[in-house]
Structure formats: C-alpha cells, structure tokens
Design a protein around this motif. Structure first.
Motif, mmCIF file in Angstrom:
data_model
loop_
_atom_site.group_PDB
_atom_site.id
_atom_site.type_symbol
_atom_site.label_atom_id
_atom_site.label_comp_id
_atom_site.label_asym_id
_atom_site.label_seq_id
_atom_site.Cartn_x
_atom_site.Cartn_y
_atom_site.Cartn_z
ATOM 1 N N GLU A 25 21.083 9.357 -7.698
ATOM 2 C CA GLU A 25 22.478 9.705 -7.430
ATOM 3 C C GLU A 25 22.747 9.845 -5.939
ATOM 4 O OE1 GLU A 25 25.983 12.833 -8.706
ATOM 5 O OE2 GLU A 25 23.906 13.447 -8.951
ATOM 6 N N CYS A 26 21.790 10.386 -5.217
ATOM 7 C CA CYS A 26 21.996 10.648 -3.792
ATOM 8 C C CYS A 26 21.679 9.441 -2.910
ATOM 9 C CB CYS A 26 21.130 11.829 -3.351
ATOM 10 S SG CYS A 26 21.620 13.404 -4.092
ATOM 11 N N ALA A 27 20.918 8.471 -3.416
ATOM 12 C CA ALA A 27 20.472 7.365 -2.567
ATOM 13 C C ALA A 27 21.235 6.066 -2.776
ATOM 14 C CB ALA A 27 18.974 7.114 -2.803
ATOM 15 N N PHE A 28 21.630 5.747 -3.994
ATOM 16 C CA PHE A 28 22.156 4.416 -4.291
ATOM 17 C C PHE A 28 23.532 4.481 -4.936
ATOM 18 C CE2 PHE A 28 17.479 4.258 -4.760
ATOM 19 C CZ PHE A 28 17.197 3.474 -3.638
ATOM 20 N N GLY A 70 17.066 11.465 -0.698
ATOM 21 C CA GLY A 70 17.967 10.457 -1.261
ATOM 22 C C GLY A 70 19.137 10.173 -0.340
ATOM 23 N N ASN A 71 19.756 11.222 0.198
ATOM 24 C CA ASN A 71 20.872 11.023 1.108
ATOM 25 C C ASN A 71 20.456 10.347 2.407
ATOM 26 O OD1 ASN A 71 22.895 11.978 -0.527
ATOM 27 N ND2 ASN A 71 23.488 13.656 0.792
ATOM 28 N N TYR A 76 20.722 5.401 5.757
ATOM 29 C CA TYR A 76 20.153 4.229 6.431
ATOM 30 C C TYR A 76 20.568 2.918 5.771
ATOM 31 C CZ TYR A 76 17.623 7.098 9.690
ATOM 32 O OH TYR A 76 17.330 7.983 10.707
ATOM 33 N N ILE A 77 20.873 2.966 4.489
ATOM 34 C CA ILE A 77 21.440 1.773 3.847
ATOM 35 C C ILE A 77 22.794 1.468 4.479
ATOM 36 C CG2 ILE A 77 22.476 0.882 1.718
ATOM 37 C CD1 ILE A 77 20.254 2.319 0.172
ATOM 38 N N GLY A 78 23.631 2.500 4.613
ATOM 39 C CA GLY A 78 24.929 2.311 5.245
ATOM 40 C C GLY A 78 24.812 1.902 6.702
ATOM 41 N N ARG A 79 23.846 2.438 7.396
ATOM 42 C CA ARG A 79 23.651 2.133 8.815
ATOM 43 C C ARG A 79 23.300 0.667 9.033
ATOM 44 N NH1 ARG A 79 22.632 5.712 13.187
ATOM 45 N NH2 ARG A 79 21.513 4.747 14.939
ATOM 46 N N HIS A 80 22.549 0.101 8.109
ATOM 47 C CA HIS A 80 22.073 -1.283 8.273
ATOM 48 C C HIS A 80 22.932 -2.307 7.540
ATOM 49 C CE1 HIS A 80 18.487 -0.234 10.504
ATOM 50 N NE2 HIS A 80 18.215 0.722 9.631
ATOM 51 N N GLY A 132 26.415 6.606 7.635
ATOM 52 C CA GLY A 132 25.482 5.679 8.272
ATOM 53 C C GLY A 132 26.191 4.499 8.898
ATOM 54 N N ALA A 133 27.156 3.927 8.173
ATOM 55 C CA ALA A 133 27.915 2.781 8.696
ATOM 56 C C ALA A 133 28.703 3.170 9.939
ATOM 57 C CB ALA A 133 28.846 2.236 7.619
ATOM 58 N N ALA A 134 29.190 4.431 9.973
ATOM 59 C CA ALA A 134 29.959 4.915 11.121
ATOM 60 C C ALA A 134 29.049 5.416 12.243
ATOM 61 C CB ALA A 134 30.899 6.021 10.675
ATOM 62 N N ARG A 135 27.750 5.328 12.025
ATOM 63 C CA ARG A 135 26.751 5.741 13.013
ATOM 64 C C ARG A 135 26.892 7.212 13.406
ATOM 65 N NH1 ARG A 135 23.601 1.838 14.640
ATOM 66 N NH2 ARG A 135 22.857 2.962 16.475
#
Length: 214
Positions: A25-28, A70-71, A76-80, A132-135
């Motif tokens: 739930e927290c990772a994906f 998980g978060n 890092y998924i969002g970051r990359h 992550g995407a917003a750094r």
C-alpha cells in the motif's frame, strides 16, 4: 480466504498479511486500493483474541518500519519516473482531478502534508510518488513520513487490540469483533482488487502527468 482464516491461522499469519499489505500500500500504486486502515485495526483485534499484547506492540513497530520503507520506495519511483501512468482517462480514483488534489495538498502543506497523508487512504499512496517527482528534499521527506507512520500504525493496531480486549468479559462480543474486522478486511481487499483492475483498463491521461525531477 474465509472470514475466520486470519484468526484461526494465528499471530504468524497476522504478521505476514499485515506487513506485506502495508508494504504494497505504501510503495506501489496498486496499494491505493488496499484497506490499510482496516487491516491494521483488524490485526490488533485478532491478536487480542490470542492474548498477544507483546505481539501487538512488536507488530506495531515492524509495520511502522515497513510503512516508512514502502514510502521511501514510492518516493524514489516518483523521483525517477514522475507521475506518468498514474492518472487514467475516465478513472474513478486514478484521475486527473484526484492527482491534482493530492499535488495541491502537498504544495500547500509541504512537510505536514506528508505527515497527514498517512490518514488519507488514496493520498497515502500517491503522496510519496508526487513528492519524489517534485524532488522534495529526501531527508525532509524521510522525517515527515516517519512521523506520519509513528502516528498512524501503532494508533490503529493498538486501538484494535485494546478495544477488543475490553470485550473479553463478553466472549460472544469479542468473537463478533474478530469476525466483523476480518470480514471487512477481506471484502475491502476483494473490492479494492476489482477497482484496481477496472482503473487499469482505462487509457493513461498523459496531460495529467508530472515529469520526473531529473
């Protein structure tokens, strides 16, 4: 899984189910549809039926750590990768409007948004990827998500444990509490899996995506 299987399998099954579900739930993104809140509460209720006070406290600690890990993975998924593939055209949950709401929540409240996101089911899963995407500074994110996990996980597990413990003087009420908690979790999981499949059938809304931070 029958309504009573979580209870009859004992504390070991409670640990395995709880830790794995909280991690996903927290990772994906598919964790968006898992009933994390009701699972944590149900885990406490079931452990109370086994007189597992120490196990309830240890599970709270272990699930807290898993929630943070998980978060971090979600971050890092969002970051990359950015938030592409999240919003779906015609999606009931994974849509541009909800993604924009989650972004706005993080933009307005920043650090505290990540803390508070633990208590908002669909934001809980999206927030790490958007951060992550917003750094967002990784150390700042790590601190915020840890504070959030400390407030979220033990509260629900121990509320379930001690709440069910109060019913021990009336055995049939304790049994009802276990059955209802497990049933709610099982039904919620099945419905969540169905909703996820329905969302994934819809095309990606490319215009809603937030690019990776680089």
């Amino acid at each position: 899984m029958s309504f009573g299987s979580l209870d009859s399998a004992g504390p070991t099954a409670v640990w395995l189910i709880t830790l794995s579900f909280i991690f996903f739930e927290c990772a994906f993104v598919f964790g968006l549809f898992l009933p994390g809140d009701s699972l944590l509460f149900a885990a406490g209720v079931v452990l109370a039926s086994h007189d597992g006070e120490l196990s309830a406290w240890l599970l709270s600690l272990a699930a807290l750590i898993v929630a943070v890990v998980g978060n971090q993975i979600g971050y890092y998924i969002g970051r990359h990768t950015g938030t592409r593939l999240l919003a779906r055209r015609g999606g009931r949950v994974l849509n541009r409007q909800n993604l924009d709401k989650a972004r706005d929540f993080l933009d307005r409240r920043g650090f505290w948004a990540v803390v508070l996101a633990r208590w908002i089911p669909w934001v809980r899963t999206l927030a790490p990827m958007i951060a992550g995407a917003a750094r967002m500074d990784p150390r700042r994110f790590m601190l915020a998500t840890t504070i959030g996990a400390i407030a979220w996980v033990p509260t629900l597990v121990l509320a379930g444990y001690y709440g069910a413990g109060l019913l021990s003087a009336v055995p049939w009420l304790e049994t009802v509490a276990v059955v209802v908690s497990v049933a709610f979790f099982v039904v919620g999981t099945a419905y969540g899996a169905y909703r996820y499949r329905q969302e994934m059938k819809k095309p990606v809304d490319e215009e809603a995506s937030l690019p990776a931070g680089g």
